[in-house]
Each structure stands twice: as structure tokens, then as C-alpha cells.
Write an enzyme that holds these catalytic residues in place. Structure first.
Site, PDB file in Angstrom:
ATOM      1  N   GLY A 116       0.816  -1.206   0.000  1.00 48.41           N
ATOM      2  CA  GLY A 116       0.000   0.000   0.000  1.00 48.41           C
ATOM      3  C   GLY A 116       0.848   1.253   0.000  1.00 48.41           C
ATOM      4  N   GLY A 121       2.390   7.800   3.581  1.00 50.36           N
ATOM      5  CA  GLY A 121       2.932   6.549   4.088  1.00 50.36           C
ATOM      6  C   GLY A 121       2.956   5.437   3.080  1.00 50.36           C
ATOM      7  N   VAL A 123       3.082   1.000   3.067  1.00 51.08           N
ATOM      8  CA  VAL A 123       2.863  -0.176   3.902  1.00 51.08           C
ATOM      9  C   VAL A 123       3.519  -1.375   3.239  1.00 51.08           C
ATOM     10  CG1 VAL A 123       1.166  -1.647   5.041  1.00 51.08           C
ATOM     11  CG2 VAL A 123       0.676   0.786   4.700  1.00 51.08           C
ATOM     12  N   LYS A 138       3.910   0.084   8.515  1.00 49.64           N
ATOM     13  CA  LYS A 138       3.576   1.351   7.884  1.00 49.64           C
ATOM     14  C   LYS A 138       4.704   2.333   8.162  1.00 49.64           C
ATOM     15  CE  LYS A 138      -0.107   4.868   7.802  1.00 49.64           C
ATOM     16  NZ  LYS A 138      -1.451   5.222   8.350  1.00 49.64           N
ATOM     17  N   ASP A 231     -13.737   8.238   9.440  1.00 51.06           N
ATOM     18  CA  ASP A 231     -13.265   7.650   8.188  1.00 51.06           C
ATOM     19  C   ASP A 231     -13.720   6.202   8.075  1.00 51.06           C
ATOM     20  OD1 ASP A 231     -12.100   7.981   5.735  1.00 51.06           O
ATOM     21  OD2 ASP A 231     -10.046   7.674   6.419  1.00 51.06           O
TER      22      ASP A 231
END
Length: 376
Positions: A116, A121, A123, A138, A231
């Protein structure tokens, strides 16, 4: 625990969300039109950076040492007046050699795949050289720009430490800083709920009720602390190896009493409650987002980012043609959760009192008791 039919042994690197097709531009009087999802090449997993404003913690410089240092908020209040327990899990590995040029990340983990990436960031799926287990790490993509910027990154560590250990939150192990970057070590989950929906498409309603129960139990833990997630979306729900759904990404979690308009407009517009745009929000905003997620799961609905369809969903006009195949009790609950008026939406506790969810929870508890008796 949620039982997922036709389970595939997947890790999150194969769980990256598929690209969503554009929402059709239609006039207000035209009915909702189905937008199919396609099995195209996977795109990057967008991580949302934390946006909270924090009280300053003592830190003499925005530049961290080239040596890795563990980061922990344990020992501070958890928000309910109780101190977070001091755990050795947050200490760095004893195999870390500070005299080497390699970072702690490089010394202690084997990087297997990037699973990711977002604006702030990246991951990675990794294997620990210490215990041989797989984890997700992360890592901040950008260097600390200021102490204020650093504090924004660290707030997510605080929240993960608060909630880690609950069955419906992603397990957090440790965090550290090195070379002006923040690293967080977490459990590696099988896939996101968004990817599961794309892969399965037609999810049995019994599974949807179980998913809803998992997320309500997680949300209750937040709301009981006077916190809101802001979120809630399928991308931020991960499926663990035990089949339970786990809420992740605490970058936008805020205390209701300390929130402001800027903080409240940072979430994903597809799931955002209508009052958020006016800077009016409460725990009911999370309920609306959860209702949207249940609508998406139940109907395989392509959610609009904006436009007439977006407005209709926030005016109580839900796609009847999509909802005709779900049960009246699930449809009624989704409509209540997506009420345009925050005061009209049920609370977490009120939803948990629904007879269907009460029955599911009782069944789970009976199974836990049976398993416990068998084990002993």
C-alpha cells in the site's frame, strides 16, 4: 466472528482495491443506474494521513536521531481516566545493533512486498527476523518537516495503543522513529472489506449482519470514549485470519469536544455525512458512514464522490432498485442510519439492541463458552 463463504487465503498485497468506474452523470429525475466493477489491474492502496491537532509534547528538535527509538504513549490516560498498561511489546528488538549503518527496519525485518501507498505513508508486508512471523509495517514517506507535523504522525500511535487488543481493531505491536521517519508494526490481515466485496460481489445477508455487528462493537469502543472515527469505509475495514472484521486507520480519530470544521472535512466524500460540510458533526456522522458502507455491501453499489447521486443519498433518496433484494429489516436499518438529520439516526447502543444483532451476539457468546469448555 464473521464467516466468509468461499474463503481464499489472501494477504493484503492481493487485497488492493480495484479502480472504481466513474459514476454516471445523470439528471436528478433519472433513477440510479448500476455501475459495474471490473477486474482490472490493482492500483495502490490509499492511506489517509492523520489530521488531528495535538497539544505539544516535549521534543527539543524536529530532527530525530539516526538511532531508532521506541515511541509509546503507554502510561498516559486512555481517555477514560485509566492509564494505558506498560507493555514490553513496545520495546525494540534486542537484536538491533545501533553501531550498524542499517536501520532498525532493515536489520530486524525482511521486506517481502509493498502492499500500500498513500500521500504520507507506505505499507509493507514483512517477515520478522526475530520470531519469523509476518507483519505489516507502515512507514512515513516524508521526513518530519516540523514538530507540529511530527505530532500529527504520532497521534495515530496513541490511538492504536488505546484500541489494540480489542477483537475488532487491527492489532498494534510497536512504533519507532529513525532518521525523521515514523514506523508502525501491525498485524497482517488477509484483505480489506472493499476487496472482499469486489471478489465476492454477492455477499449473503447473514454475513452482512455479522460484519455490521463487528463494526458496531468497534465503534462502541470509540463512542464510549467520546471519540469519533470520521473515516468509516470498506477500505478501512480489514479481515483477520479469524474471519473477524477489524477497524483500522485512526489518523482522523478525534475527540468530539475538541473537533473543528477543518478536522471534520478530511474524510472520504463517498461516505461523508451531509452535516460534516457545514462543520456540524457528532457520533451520528460515524453512524451515517457505517450506513453507507452497509448499503454498498448489500447492493454492490458504486458510491458517488459528488454530484446528483451524492446529493440524493444524503437526502434520504436511496436506490430502490438496488435494495429490493435485501430484507425489509436490513433496508429499514440502513435508511435509519442514513437519515439526513443526525438527531434521527440511531446510536450505536440502539442499533446493537436490534433483535437480529442481539440474537447474533448471543450465538457468538454461546460458541465462545462451548469452545472454552472444550479447551479446558
Amino acid at each position: 466472528m464473521v464467516l466468509f463463504p468461499n474463503q481464499v487465503n489472501m494477504t493484503t498485497e492481493s487485497a488492493l482495491p480495484l479502480p472504481r468506474l466513474p459514476v454516471p452523470d445523470i439528471r436528478a429525475e433519472v433513477a440510479f443506474q448500476h455501475s459495474q466493477k471490473q477486474n482490472e489491474r490493482l492500483q495502490e492502496y490509499r492511506l489517509r494521513p492523520p489530521k488531528l491537532r495535538l497539544a505539544n509534547r516535549s521534543h527539543s528538535s524536529t530532527s530525530t536521531s539516526t538511532t531508532a527509538h521506541a515511541i509509546s504513549f503507554r502510561g498516559e490516560s486512555d481517555g477514560n481516566g485509566k492509564a494505558l498498561p506498560e507493555l514490553d511489546a513496545n520495546a525494540l528488538s534486542g537484536s538491533y545493533d545501533r553501531s550498524m549503518n542499517e536501520t532498525y527496519f532493515e536489520q530486524c525485518f525482511t521486506r517481502l512486498a509493498k502492499i500500500g501507498e498513500g500521500s504520507f505513508g507506505e505499507v509493507f508486508k514483512v517477515r520478522s527476523k526475530e520470531d519469523g512471523r509476518m507483519y505489516a509495517i507502515k512507514m512515513s514517506k516524508e521526513l518530519y518537516r516540523s514538530e507540529h507535523y511530527r505530532q500529527e504522525r504520532l497521534e495515530e500511535v496513541r490511538r492504536y495503543e488505546q484500541f489494540s487488543g480489542h477483537a475488532n481493531f487491527v492489532q498494534f505491536y510497536r512504533a519507532w522513529e529513525q532518521n525523521d521517519r515514523l514506523y508502525m508494526q501491525m498485524e497482517l490481515c488477509r484483505e480489506s472489506l472493499d476487496r472482499y466485496l469486489v471478489r465476492r460481489r454477492d455477499i449473503p445477508e447473514e454475513t452482512i449482519w455479522n460484519i455490521l455487528l463487528d463494526l458496531l462493537l468497534a465503534l462502541k469502543n470509540l463512542h464510549d470514549r467520546n471519540l469519533i472515527h470520521l473515516d468509516i469505509k470498506l477500505d478501512n475495514v480489514l479481515i483477520g485470519d479469524d474471519d473477524s472484521c477489524k477497524l483500522a486507520d485512526f489518523g482522523l480519530v478525534i475527540d468530539v469536544d475538541r473537533a473543528n470544521r477543518h478536522q471534520a472535512t478530511e474524510g472520504d466524500s463517498r461516505y461523508m455525512a451531509p452535516e460534516i460540510l457545514q462543520g456540524k458533526f457528532s457520533k451520528a456522522a460515524d453512524i451515517f458512514s457505517l450506513g453507507v458502507a452497509m448499503l454498498e455491501l448489500s447492493c454492490f453499489l458504486e458510491l458517488p464522490h459528488n454530484g446528483p447521486l451524492w446529493q440524493q443519498l444524503r437526502s434520504g433518496v436511496l436506490p430502490h432498485d438496488f435494495m429490493k433484494n435485501i430484507s425489509p429489516e436490513l433496508e429499514t436499518l440502513i435508511r435509519q442510519m442514513m437519515s439526513p438529520e443526525p438527531e434521527a439516526r440511531p446510536t450505536v447502543d440502539e442499533i446493537l439492541s436490534h433483535k437480529k444483532l442481539v440474537s447474533l451476539l448471543e450465538r457468538r457468546n454461546r460458541w465462545r463458552l462451548i469452545i472454552k469448555m472444550v479447551c479446558y
